[in-house]
Design an enzyme around this catalytic site. Structure first.
Site, PDB file in Angstrom:
ATOM      1  N   GLU A   5     -70.935 -38.073  -5.977  1.00  0.00           N
ATOM      2  CA  GLU A   5     -71.612 -37.630  -7.164  1.00  0.00           C
ATOM      3  C   GLU A   5     -72.479 -38.755  -8.026  1.00  0.00           C
ATOM      4  O   GLU A   5     -73.267 -38.330  -8.597  1.00  0.00           O
ATOM      5  CB  GLU A   5     -70.692 -37.208  -8.316  1.00  0.00           C
TER       6      GLU A   5
ATOM      7  N   GLY B 191     -66.152 -26.132 -10.625  1.00  0.00           N
ATOM      8  CA  GLY B 191     -65.818 -24.878 -10.289  1.00  0.00           C
ATOM      9  C   GLY B 191     -66.302 -23.799 -11.207  1.00  0.00           C
ATOM     10  O   GLY B 191     -66.296 -24.069 -12.577  1.00  0.00           O
TER      11      GLY B 191
ATOM     12  N   ASP C  86     -67.937 -24.272  -6.174  1.00  0.00           N
ATOM     13  CA  ASP C  86     -67.057 -23.419  -6.127  1.00  0.00           C
ATOM     14  C   ASP C  86     -66.428 -22.689  -7.199  1.00  0.00           C
ATOM     15  O   ASP C  86     -67.166 -22.799  -8.108  1.00  0.00           O
ATOM     16  CB  ASP C  86     -65.740 -24.015  -5.350  1.00  0.00           C
TER      17      ASP C  86
ATOM     18  N   MET D  64     -62.539 -31.783 -14.025  1.00  0.00           N
ATOM     19  CA  MET D  64     -61.210 -32.622 -14.211  1.00  0.00           C
ATOM     20  C   MET D  64     -61.657 -34.030 -14.830  1.00  0.00           C
ATOM     21  O   MET D  64     -60.801 -34.686 -15.080  1.00  0.00           O
ATOM     22  CB  MET D  64     -60.831 -32.997 -12.720  1.00  0.00           C
ATOM     23  N   GLU D  65     -62.778 -34.138 -15.382  1.00  0.00           N
ATOM     24  CA  GLU D  65     -63.356 -35.119 -16.279  1.00  0.00           C
ATOM     25  C   GLU D  65     -64.002 -34.963 -17.472  1.00  0.00           C
ATOM     26  O   GLU D  65     -63.935 -35.912 -18.516  1.00  0.00           O
ATOM     27  CB  GLU D  65     -63.988 -36.171 -15.369  1.00  0.00           C
TER      28      GLU D  65
HETATM   29  O1  4EH Z   1     -63.053 -34.640  -9.673  1.00  0.00           O
HETATM   30  C1  4EH Z   1     -62.753 -33.615  -9.251  1.00  0.00           C
HETATM   31  C2  4EH Z   1     -63.161 -33.076  -7.823  1.00  0.00           C
HETATM   32  C3  4EH Z   1     -62.171 -32.171  -7.269  1.00  0.00           C
HETATM   33  S1  4EH Z   1     -60.584 -32.890  -6.973  1.00  0.00           S
HETATM   34  C4  4EH Z   1     -63.339 -32.503 -10.097  1.00  0.00           C
HETATM   35  N1  4EH Z   1     -64.221 -32.145  -9.589  1.00  0.00           N
HETATM   36  C5  4EH Z   1     -64.426 -32.324  -8.366  1.00  0.00           C
HETATM   37  C6  4EH Z   1     -64.909 -30.894 -10.106  1.00  0.00           C
HETATM   38  C7  4EH Z   1     -64.705 -29.638  -9.428  1.00  0.00           C
HETATM   39  C8  4EH Z   1     -63.405 -28.931 -10.051  1.00  0.00           C
HETATM   40  N2  4EH Z   1     -62.159 -29.288 -10.706  1.00  0.00           N
HETATM   41  C9  4EH Z   1     -60.996 -28.606 -10.730  1.00  0.00           C
HETATM   42  C10 4EH Z   1     -65.097 -28.709  -8.561  1.00  0.00           C
HETATM   43  N3  4EH Z   1     -64.416 -27.715  -8.377  1.00  0.00           N
HETATM   44  C11 4EH Z   1     -63.132 -27.610  -9.190  1.00  0.00           C
HETATM   45  C12 4EH Z   1     -62.078 -26.819  -9.313  1.00  0.00           C
HETATM   46  N4  4EH Z   1     -61.142 -27.245 -10.126  1.00  0.00           N
HETATM   47  N5  4EH Z   1     -61.953 -25.760  -8.432  1.00  0.00           N
HETATM   48  C13 4EH Z   1     -60.603 -33.592  -5.144  1.00  0.00           C
HETATM   49  C14 4EH Z   1     -61.893 -32.884  -4.131  1.00  0.00           C
HETATM   50  N6  4EH Z   1     -61.838 -33.363  -2.977  1.00  0.00           N
HETATM   51  C15 4EH Z   1     -61.072 -34.493  -2.799  1.00  0.00           C
HETATM   52  C16 4EH Z   1     -60.280 -34.942  -3.487  1.00  0.00           C
HETATM   53  N7  4EH Z   1     -60.067 -34.440  -4.808  1.00  0.00           N
END
Ligand code: 4EH
Length: 230
Positions: A12, A78, A196, A172-173
């Site tokens: 990112e 997402g 996604d 998640m942040e």
């Molecule tokens: O930093 C986390 C990443 C996924 S965990 C949150 N980010 C990406 C956003 C995200 C997200 N969060 C919750 C994108 N799609 C999401 C979703 N649910 N469906 C991760 C991913 N790859 C490797 C390790 N950890």
């Protein structure tokens, strides 16, 4: 002015570092912070690592240790809203923690005493974001972002988050960064590009689109920096 630009994952912030070329790396609190000057303003860039705790630590560090006066977050998310497709951008108007739950005591989801279910992002930065969207000829949605310490990859959880918080996207942040910036009176802006749809295919979609969506978000955020500079 000193501006913080943060993400959660290396992917990112990589497009931002690439654009800067030269920067100084400082190790602090088990993380790397990249300092650069860009068109006469100081930037501090970092990826926090995933989740609310690491993002809280990084946002706090950028403000309290590095002295950042504004914070821009760039990353992927997402989609909950069916109108958000992979690659689309969403600007957070307000953010909530979807996994904060003391409902057993009669409180609403996302609420703890002396807190608030939602934290609102800075209105001026949102206006600036809309200006940038117009100039870039991009459709950028505004909406509610819900944050929690889980990668959501099922319809049921996604629908719960959508209906409980009226959320359009999840990640998640964002909400933890929002709580920090709000408490420390630092204007903040959270931008996410969809990777996604938080459904059963989420992990595959995420792996496929993380990089391209992260670039979409990073390019937009750097245009915001351009605007903040002049
Ligand atoms: O930093 C986390 C990443 C996924 S965990 C949150 N980010 C990406 C956003 C995200 C997200 N969060 C919750 C994108 N799609 C999401 C979703 N649910 N469906 C991760 C991913 N790859 C490797 C390790 N950890």
């Amino acid at each position: 002015m000193k501006i913080a630009i943060m993400g959660a994952m290396p992917e990112e912030v990589a497009p931002i570092l690439e654009k800067l070329g030269e920067y100084k790396t400082t190790q602090y609190a088990n993380n790397k912070y990249y300092e650069a000057t860009y068109k006469g303003v100081d930037l501090v860039i970092a990826y926090s690592k995933i989740g609310k705790v690491f993002s809280t630590l990084t946002a706090t560090t950028m403000i309290e240790h590095f002295g950042c006066e504004k914070l821009l977050f760039s990353g992927v998310a997402g989609a909950i809203s069916p109108s958000l497709k992979v690659g689309d951008l969403i600007i957070a108007t307000k953010l909530s923690q979807h996994d904060l739950d003391i409902t057993a005591f009669g409180h609403p989801f996302g609420y703890v005493p002396e807190g608030a279910v939602f934290v609102e992002a800075d209105k001026d930065l949102i206006s600036l974001g809309k200006k940038v969207a117009l100039e870039m000829n991009k459709v950028v949605q505004e909406g509610v972002i819900a944050t929690g310490d889980q990668f959501v990859a099922n319809e049921e959880r996604k629908n719960f988050i959508g209906s409980t918080f009226n959320a359009d996207a999840l990640e998640m942040e964002g909400a933890s960064v929002a709580v920090v910036c709000d408490a420390l009176s630092v204007p903040f802006f959270i931008l996410r590009a969809i990777s996604d749809a938080a459904d059963m295919d989420a992990s595959f979609s995420f792996d496929e689109f993380l990089e391209t969506s992260a670039v979409e978000s990073a390019e937009f955020v750097m245009k915001m920096v351009d605007k903040l500079v002049d």
